[in-house]
Every structure is written in structure tokens, then in C-alpha cells.
Motif scaffolding. Structure first.
Motif, PDB file in Angstrom:
ATOM      1  N   LEU A 130      -0.325   1.233   6.846  1.00 38.64           N
ATOM      2  CA  LEU A 130       0.600   1.832   5.866  1.00 38.64           C
ATOM      3  C   LEU A 130       0.789   0.840   4.374  1.00 38.64           C
ATOM      4  CD1 LEU A 130       3.378   2.004   8.506  1.00 38.64           C
ATOM      5  CD2 LEU A 130       2.445   3.974   7.423  1.00 38.64           C
ATOM      6  N   GLY A 131      -0.405   0.265   4.392  1.00 32.30           N
ATOM      7  CA  GLY A 131      -0.421  -0.581   2.872  1.00 32.30           C
ATOM      8  C   GLY A 131      -0.365   0.280   1.710  1.00 32.30           C
ATOM      9  N   ASP A 132      -0.824   1.430   1.826  1.00 39.08           N
ATOM     10  CA  ASP A 132      -0.697   2.479   0.651  1.00 39.08           C
ATOM     11  C   ASP A 132       0.803   2.960   0.245  1.00 39.08           C
ATOM     12  OD1 ASP A 132      -1.213   3.907   3.240  1.00 39.08           O
ATOM     13  OD2 ASP A 132      -1.818   5.615   2.118  1.00 39.08           O
ATOM     14  N   GLN A 133       1.540   2.843   1.463  1.00 40.28           N
ATOM     15  CA  GLN A 133       3.132   3.403   1.355  1.00 40.28           C
ATOM     16  C   GLN A 133       3.724   2.156   0.810  1.00 40.28           C
ATOM     17  OE1 GLN A 133       3.577   6.800   1.830  1.00 40.28           O
ATOM     18  NE2 GLN A 133       1.279   6.507   1.560  1.00 40.28           N
ATOM     19  N   ALA A 134       3.352   0.830   0.954  1.00 38.55           N
ATOM     20  CA  ALA A 134       4.337  -0.224   0.626  1.00 38.55           C
ATOM     21  C   ALA A 134       5.161  -0.047  -0.748  1.00 38.55           C
ATOM     22  CB  ALA A 134       3.570  -1.546   0.816  1.00 38.55           C
ATOM     23  N   GLY A 135       4.567   0.321  -1.505  1.00 38.31           N
ATOM     24  CA  GLY A 135       5.224   0.254  -3.006  1.00 38.31           C
ATOM     25  C   GLY A 135       6.321   1.413  -2.852  1.00 38.31           C
ATOM     26  N   GLY A 136       6.071   2.614  -2.061  1.00 37.44           N
ATOM     27  CA  GLY A 136       7.076   3.524  -2.247  1.00 37.44           C
ATOM     28  C   GLY A 136       8.065   3.415  -1.262  1.00 37.44           C
ATOM     29  N   ILE A 137       7.664   2.738  -0.169  1.00 37.73           N
ATOM     30  CA  ILE A 137       8.881   2.240   0.895  1.00 37.73           C
ATOM     31  C   ILE A 137       9.726   1.310   0.081  1.00 37.73           C
ATOM     32  CG2 ILE A 137       9.335   0.762   2.943  1.00 37.73           C
ATOM     33  CD1 ILE A 137       6.534   2.209   4.240  1.00 37.73           C
ATOM     34  N   MET A 147      15.670  -5.474   5.822  1.00 39.78           N
ATOM     35  CA  MET A 147      14.731  -6.220   5.831  1.00 39.78           C
ATOM     36  C   MET A 147      13.584  -5.512   6.349  1.00 39.78           C
ATOM     37  SD  MET A 147      13.968  -9.950   7.932  1.00 39.78           S
ATOM     38  CE  MET A 147      15.666 -10.241   8.137  1.00 39.78           C
ATOM     39  N   THR A 148      12.531  -5.420   5.388  1.00 41.15           N
ATOM     40  CA  THR A 148      11.252  -4.821   5.720  1.00 41.15           C
ATOM     41  C   THR A 148      10.357  -5.837   6.039  1.00 41.15           C
ATOM     42  OG1 THR A 148      10.787  -4.529   3.228  1.00 41.15           O
ATOM     43  CG2 THR A 148      11.534  -2.757   4.076  1.00 41.15           C
ATOM     44  N   VAL A 149       9.482  -5.639   6.994  1.00 43.25           N
ATOM     45  CA  VAL A 149       8.632  -6.573   7.695  1.00 43.25           C
ATOM     46  C   VAL A 149       7.382  -6.000   7.691  1.00 43.25           C
ATOM     47  CG1 VAL A 149       8.157  -8.253   9.535  1.00 43.25           C
ATOM     48  CG2 VAL A 149      10.555  -7.902   8.772  1.00 43.25           C
ATOM     49  N   SER A 150       6.265  -6.576   7.627  1.00 45.28           N
ATOM     50  CA  SER A 150       4.790  -5.942   7.948  1.00 45.28           C
ATOM     51  C   SER A 150       4.143  -6.665   8.842  1.00 45.28           C
ATOM     52  CB  SER A 150       4.166  -5.527   6.532  1.00 45.28           C
ATOM     53  OG  SER A 150       2.883  -5.087   6.924  1.00 45.28           O
ATOM     54  N   ALA A 151       3.098  -6.162   9.500  1.00 42.57           N
ATOM     55  CA  ALA A 151       2.339  -7.000  10.518  1.00 42.57           C
ATOM     56  C   ALA A 151       1.095  -7.313   9.819  1.00 42.57           C
ATOM     57  CB  ALA A 151       1.876  -5.746  11.851  1.00 42.57           C
ATOM     58  N   VAL A 152       0.832  -6.885   8.424  1.00 46.50           N
ATOM     59  CA  VAL A 152      -0.230  -7.158   7.674  1.00 46.50           C
ATOM     60  C   VAL A 152       0.207  -8.120   6.513  1.00 46.50           C
ATOM     61  CG1 VAL A 152      -1.872  -6.101   6.259  1.00 46.50           C
ATOM     62  CG2 VAL A 152      -1.354  -4.754   8.072  1.00 46.50           C
ATOM     63  N   GLY A 153      -0.480  -9.245   6.468  1.00 46.93           N
ATOM     64  CA  GLY A 153      -0.066 -10.362   5.446  1.00 46.93           C
ATOM     65  C   GLY A 153       0.020  -9.847   4.134  1.00 46.93           C
ATOM     66  N   SER A 154      -0.959  -8.979   3.645  1.00 42.38           N
ATOM     67  CA  SER A 154      -1.041  -8.626   2.278  1.00 42.38           C
ATOM     68  C   SER A 154       0.003  -7.415   1.761  1.00 42.38           C
ATOM     69  CB  SER A 154      -2.710  -8.028   2.024  1.00 42.38           C
ATOM     70  OG  SER A 154      -2.705  -6.858   3.056  1.00 42.38           O
ATOM     71  N   ASP A 155       0.603  -6.919   2.829  1.00 44.12           N
ATOM     72  CA  ASP A 155       1.876  -6.179   2.491  1.00 44.12           C
ATOM     73  C   ASP A 155       2.765  -6.674   1.669  1.00 44.12           C
ATOM     74  OD1 ASP A 155       0.313  -3.826   3.259  1.00 44.12           O
ATOM     75  OD2 ASP A 155       1.717  -3.656   5.278  1.00 44.12           O
ATOM     76  N   ALA A 156       3.085  -7.754   1.840  1.00 42.38           N
ATOM     77  CA  ALA A 156       4.095  -8.552   1.130  1.00 42.38           C
ATOM     78  C   ALA A 156       3.751  -8.350  -0.548  1.00 42.38           C
ATOM     79  CB  ALA A 156       4.446  -9.962   1.325  1.00 42.38           C
ATOM     80  N   ARG A 158       2.506  -6.111  -1.835  1.00 37.72           N
ATOM     81  CA  ARG A 158       2.654  -4.662  -1.901  1.00 37.72           C
ATOM     82  C   ARG A 158       4.025  -4.198  -2.295  1.00 37.72           C
ATOM     83  NH1 ARG A 158      -1.964  -3.338   2.405  1.00 37.72           N
ATOM     84  NH2 ARG A 158      -3.895  -3.702   1.143  1.00 37.72           N
ATOM     85  N   GLY A 159       5.124  -5.103  -2.061  1.00 35.31           N
ATOM     86  CA  GLY A 159       6.305  -4.788  -2.061  1.00 35.31           C
ATOM     87  C   GLY A 159       7.227  -5.076  -0.762  1.00 35.31           C
ATOM     88  N   ILE A 160       6.509  -5.352   0.405  1.00 37.77           N
ATOM     89  CA  ILE A 160       7.268  -5.592   1.602  1.00 37.77           C
ATOM     90  C   ILE A 160       7.997  -7.069   1.332  1.00 37.77           C
ATOM     91  CG2 ILE A 160       7.188  -5.559   3.808  1.00 37.77           C
ATOM     92  CD1 ILE A 160       6.979  -2.873   2.826  1.00 37.77           C
ATOM     93  N   VAL A 161       9.347  -6.848   2.225  1.00 39.36           N
ATOM     94  CA  VAL A 161       9.975  -8.282   1.925  1.00 39.36           C
ATOM     95  C   VAL A 161       9.034  -9.594   2.695  1.00 39.36           C
ATOM     96  CG1 VAL A 161      11.997  -9.427   2.366  1.00 39.36           C
ATOM     97  CG2 VAL A 161      12.163  -7.128   1.623  1.00 39.36           C
ATOM     98  N   LEU A 162       8.517  -9.259   3.967  1.00 38.22           N
ATOM     99  CA  LEU A 162       8.190 -10.377   4.876  1.00 38.22           C
ATOM    100  C   LEU A 162       6.915  -9.919   5.542  1.00 38.22           C
ATOM    101  CD1 LEU A 162       8.643 -13.219   6.070  1.00 38.22           C
ATOM    102  CD2 LEU A 162      10.063 -11.803   7.959  1.00 38.22           C
ATOM    103  N   SER A 163       6.030 -10.614   5.522  1.00 36.64           N
ATOM    104  CA  SER A 163       4.966 -10.509   6.305  1.00 36.64           C
ATOM    105  C   SER A 163       4.309 -11.871   6.923  1.00 36.64           C
ATOM    106  CB  SER A 163       3.619  -9.868   5.438  1.00 36.64           C
ATOM    107  OG  SER A 163       3.421 -10.610   4.338  1.00 36.64           O
ATOM    108  N   PHE A 164       3.272 -11.753   7.575  1.00 35.40           N
ATOM    109  CA  PHE A 164       2.646 -12.938   8.091  1.00 35.40           C
ATOM    110  C   PHE A 164       1.176 -13.109   8.006  1.00 35.40           C
ATOM    111  CE2 PHE A 164       5.729 -10.965  10.791  1.00 35.40           C
ATOM    112  CZ  PHE A 164       6.804 -12.183  11.061  1.00 35.40           C
ATOM    113  N   GLU A 165       0.544 -14.343   7.749  1.00 33.83           N
ATOM    114  CA  GLU A 165      -0.779 -14.589   7.337  1.00 33.83           C
ATOM    115  C   GLU A 165      -1.145 -15.845   7.792  1.00 33.83           C
ATOM    116  OE1 GLU A 165      -1.092 -14.516   3.129  1.00 33.83           O
ATOM    117  OE2 GLU A 165      -0.308 -16.412   2.637  1.00 33.83           O
TER     118      GLU A 165
END
Length: 199
Positions: A130-137, A147-156, A158-165
Motif C-alpha cells: 500500500l506504499g503507493d497509497q500512503a500519501g492519499g491516505i 493513528m495510522t501504522v504501517s508494517a513497512v518501515g518506509s511508509d512513514a 510517505r505520510g503514515i504516522v508510525l512504522s517499524f524498521e
């Protein structure tokens, strides 16, 4: 203009795996692109970390008696996305609580944007793909206390509030601070000191 078929509305009985092609593509641009998304921190560890992080988010922690409603967003037909969604659901159900709040299930796609509802989604968890959707989300949720969270570290990035790397083989939180502010997500300074903060 012909009428478009609407996806069925999910219930609150279980975690809903929202499909991007059915639900999100209508709301966010660029839905035809799929980026290679790597999950560097195991999902089970992410869920454990999320439970701890949630306890340090001001609005979330201030509602100890509220139920934790989690939205899991998945891209239909994306194998890793579907697999990760199942792992996220299983991890949350095993712990039964998230940041001290009892896990209650998930909300429909429109629910996170609703304000002033006790049963609104508190957390939106994005799966890989969903990385290509992060900015729109991120744009869609400005002003929404989610609180938006992503399983993919680089998504933060791209605009997601929290991720893990992984940094030097250690799991690390990544916080997009400007986006957190836009969504009314306020983390304690104690937690931010432990994270990589995107300014």
C-alpha cells in the motif's frame, strides 16, 4: 455516469480486511501502482510494540475504558498484504488488549474519519503493498484522530504516522511528526526520544 457497485460494509464482529481494489481505489489516486514493500520487523513484534506505543499516545491513553477498534487495510490479490493482515489480526487477538484497551474489532473504511464517536477506529494498520497509497491516505485523514501504522518501515516517509524498521539489527519506531500533528496524534516526548523522528 453509470452507478458503481459499492463494496459490502464490514461488520464490527471481527477485524475487517479492507481490499484496496474494492474500497480504497475509489478514494485515493494511483491505485494501479504496486511498490515492492519489505517488512523488516516481524509482524508479531510489531503488534507487541504497537501495544506499548499506543499507551504513550495522548488521546488513546486518555480513554482507558474505550474499546480499541483497529482498521486493517489489505490490497486484494497481493499475497504479502493478505498474509500480513492475517498475522496482524492473530497477533492482536492473542493479546486481547492494545495499549491497555480491550480489542473490539474493526470499523468500516468511512468510520476513521468520523469525529466524536466512541466506537470510531482508533488505529488504521496498513499492510505491505500500500506504499503507493500512503500519501492519499495521509491526506484523507488530516483532522481525523486516527493513528495510522504501517508494517513497512518506509511508509512513514510517505505520510503514515508510525512504522517499524530495523536499525543495526534492532527494531526501531519511525514517527512522521508533521503528519501525526495533522491527525491529532500526540506521542509523549519519552516515546519520541526512542524513535527515529521525521520532521
Amino acid at each position: 455516469m453509470g452507478s458503481e457497485r459499492q463494496p459490502p460494509r464490514p461488520t464490527l464482529r471481527s477485524v475487517v480486511l479492507l481490499t484496496l481494489s474494492a474500497a480504497c481505489a475509489l478514494a485515493w489516486p494511483g491505485a494501479g501502482l504496486v511498490h515492492a514493500d519489505d517488512v523488516s520487523v516481524p509482524i508479531s513484534l510489531q503488534v507487541d510494540l504497537l501495544g506499548r506505543v499506543a499507551a504513550y499516545e495522548q488521546r488513546y491513553a486518555s480513554q482507558p475504558n474505550a474499546e480499541a477498534v483497529v482498521l486493517i487495510v489489505v490490497r486484494r490479490g497481493h499475497t504479502e498484504s493478505v498474509r500480513a493482515a492475517g498475522q496482524i489480526e492473530a497477533g492482536i487477538r492473542r493479546s486481547a488488549t492494545l495499549g491497555g484497551r480491550v480489542f473490539a474489532g474493526a470499523a468500516p473504511l468511512t468510520r476513521p474519519c468520523a469525529r466524536g464517536r466512541s466506537n470510531e477506529a482508533a488505529i488504521a494498520y496498513l499492510t505491505p503493498g500500500l506504499g503507493d497509497q500512503a500519501g492519499g491516505i495521509a491526506s484523507a485523514l488530516v483532522g481525523a484522530p486516527v493513528m495510522t501504522v504501517s508494517a513497512v518501515g518506509s511508509d512513514a516517509e510517505r505520510g503514515i504516522v508510525l512504522s517499524f524498521e530495523l536499525v543495526a539489527a534492532r527494531p526501531t519506531l519511525v514517527v512522521n511528526l508533521p503528519q501525526a500533528r495533522r491527525q491529532g496524534v500526540v506521542f509523549s516526548s519519552q516515546l519520541l526520544r526512542l524513535a527515529r523522528v521525521i520532521q
